[in-house]
Write an enzyme that holds these catalytic residues in place. Structure first.
Site, mmCIF file in Angstrom:
data_model
loop_
_atom_site.group_PDB
_atom_site.id
_atom_site.type_symbol
_atom_site.label_atom_id
_atom_site.label_comp_id
_atom_site.label_asym_id
_atom_site.label_seq_id
_atom_site.Cartn_x
_atom_site.Cartn_y
_atom_site.Cartn_z
ATOM 1 N N PRO A 112 0.815 -1.222 0.000
ATOM 2 C CA PRO A 112 0.000 0.000 0.000
ATOM 3 C C PRO A 112 0.843 1.265 0.000
ATOM 4 C CG PRO A 112 -0.399 -1.334 1.979
ATOM 5 C CD PRO A 112 0.619 -2.044 1.178
ATOM 6 N N ALA A 115 1.917 3.825 3.422
ATOM 7 C CA ALA A 115 1.492 3.135 4.636
ATOM 8 C C ALA A 115 2.648 2.789 5.561
ATOM 9 C CB ALA A 115 0.718 1.872 4.273
ATOM 10 N N GLY A 116 3.866 3.173 5.186
ATOM 11 C CA GLY A 116 5.015 2.863 6.020
ATOM 12 C C GLY A 116 5.698 1.567 5.674
ATOM 13 N N SER A 119 6.783 1.470 -0.092
ATOM 14 C CA SER A 119 6.292 1.257 -1.457
ATOM 15 C C SER A 119 7.131 2.003 -2.489
ATOM 16 C CB SER A 119 4.829 1.689 -1.570
ATOM 17 O OG SER A 119 4.669 3.046 -1.192
ATOM 18 N N ALA A 121 10.266 3.059 -2.314
ATOM 19 C CA ALA A 121 11.608 2.479 -2.428
ATOM 20 C C ALA A 121 11.582 1.202 -3.246
ATOM 21 C CB ALA A 121 12.182 2.201 -1.044
ATOM 22 N N ALA A 122 10.573 0.358 -3.024
ATOM 23 C CA ALA A 122 10.486 -0.897 -3.764
ATOM 24 C C ALA A 122 10.274 -0.645 -5.255
ATOM 25 C CB ALA A 122 9.357 -1.758 -3.203
ATOM 26 N N ASP A 164 15.377 2.754 3.497
ATOM 27 C CA ASP A 164 14.371 2.024 2.724
ATOM 28 C C ASP A 164 14.960 1.396 1.470
ATOM 29 O OD1 ASP A 164 12.770 3.174 4.646
ATOM 30 O OD2 ASP A 164 11.226 3.842 3.238
#
Length: 328
Positions: A112, A115-116, A119, A121-122, A164
């Protein structure tokens, strides 16, 4: 088309304080962003989002631009589609010495937004890896992490840390303190994540902590105290002491709440997890809404969170030992 995936993350300890040079310990989890990249015959970018926890969309535009496309989606989604992807592609063009390369980029994610769970960074790690490989260049993971950090640093106006992106590229548990980034040995961690369905404004939350820290000495001391918690947490992690890890996570959440970055929904999920028998629980990420992480080897915390009115989703989070995956 060349495809890569990269994992999201939770923070065991250290969010916000890591921005000021204190250490942090994030862990990669098996929730992933998958990015496919295909080179075009021109210099344009076409970005198609299958799922970013919001409605899918497609935008196409010529290179980098200050203009926002005229599409009916939220500003946060446009930023994810254009801001991060633009900067990621700029890094790709630089490192491959192909300044005019254009791409079709497809993004799928089960992380999400806001949401911490890392997301952005990925998405950035997977996008840089896939796009460079599409041009015939395979970056070492450390360089991939550095290029991804530069992307987030530019988009977040200098407020990003390496935590991250390094965690997403490398996988597992990592320690980040300034520019010093390294993997950590970790036992299997019985992590449960609760999600309130919301998303905090990372920029505003980081700026709020900065203002407090500049105005009050005790706020600066609180940031330093988080660093002390992290150092103790490293020892507990090395020893595999889940009880101590949990106690320190509780301390960390209290310090973050004192800095004003928690919320009613996050606090309610934290207390629901603790009352269900979790060893410890805390918010993860910037705060203001989003996710909490708890340690509990039983099913009790996940069950309690699922029945909590303010919790939209709860799931067990498996540690992702492998960071970026090269799918094809």
């Amino acid at each position: 088309m060349t495809r890569s995936s990269a994992p999201g993350k939770v923070y065991l300890f250290g969010e916000h304080a890591v921005v000021y040079g204190e250490p942090a310990v994030p862990c990669a989890i098996e929730r992933r962003a998958r990015v496919g990249v295909e080179r075009r015959d021109d210099d344009k970018l076409r970005v198609h989002a299958e799922d970013l926890s919001l409605d899918g969309f497609t935008v196409e535009y010529g290179g980098r631009t200050d203009d926002r496309p005229d599409v009916d989606v939220s500003e946060s989604l446009i930023e994810a589609a254009m801001g991060y992807v633009d900067e990621a592609i700029a890094q790709v063009r630089e490192v491959t010495d192909e300044p005019a390369a254009g791409f079709d980029v497809t993004i799928e994610s089960d992380i999400p937004l806001g949401a911490g769970l890392g997301s952005s960074a990925a998405v950035v790690v997977a996008a840089i890896d896939a796009a460079t490989r599409e041009l015939g260049v395979t970056l070492p993971r450390e360089e991939l992490a550095d290029r991804a950090y530069r992307t987030e640093h530019a988009v977040q106006e200098g407020q990003a840390s390496r935590a991250d992106t390094f965690c997403s590229a490398m996988g597992g548990a990592v320690r980040v303190e300034g520019d010093d980034c390294r993997p950590l040995a970790s036992p299997e961690l019985p992590m449960v994540v609760g999600f309130d369905g919301g998303a905090g404004d990372t920029g505003a939350l980081v700026a709020g902590v900065r203002s407090l820290r500049e105005e009050y000495d005790f706020a600066a001391d609180t940031v330093e105290a988080i660093g002390d918690v992290v150092r103790n947490g490293e020892d507990a992690l090395a020893a595999g002491d889940l009880d101590e890890l949990g106690r320190l996570m509780d301390f960390n959440h209290g310090l973050l709440a004192a800095l004003g970055v928690s919320s009613r929904s996050l606090d309610e999920m934290v207390w629901a997890a603790r009352e269900a028998g979790a060893r410890g629980a805390k918010l993860t990420g910037a705060g203001g809404g989003g996710c909490v992480v708890a340690l509990d080897p039983t099913a009790e915390t996940e069950t309690a969170l699922r029945y909590l009115p303010g919790c939209e989703d709860a799931f067990r989070a498996e540690l992702a030992d492998e960071g970026v995956k090269r799918l094809e």
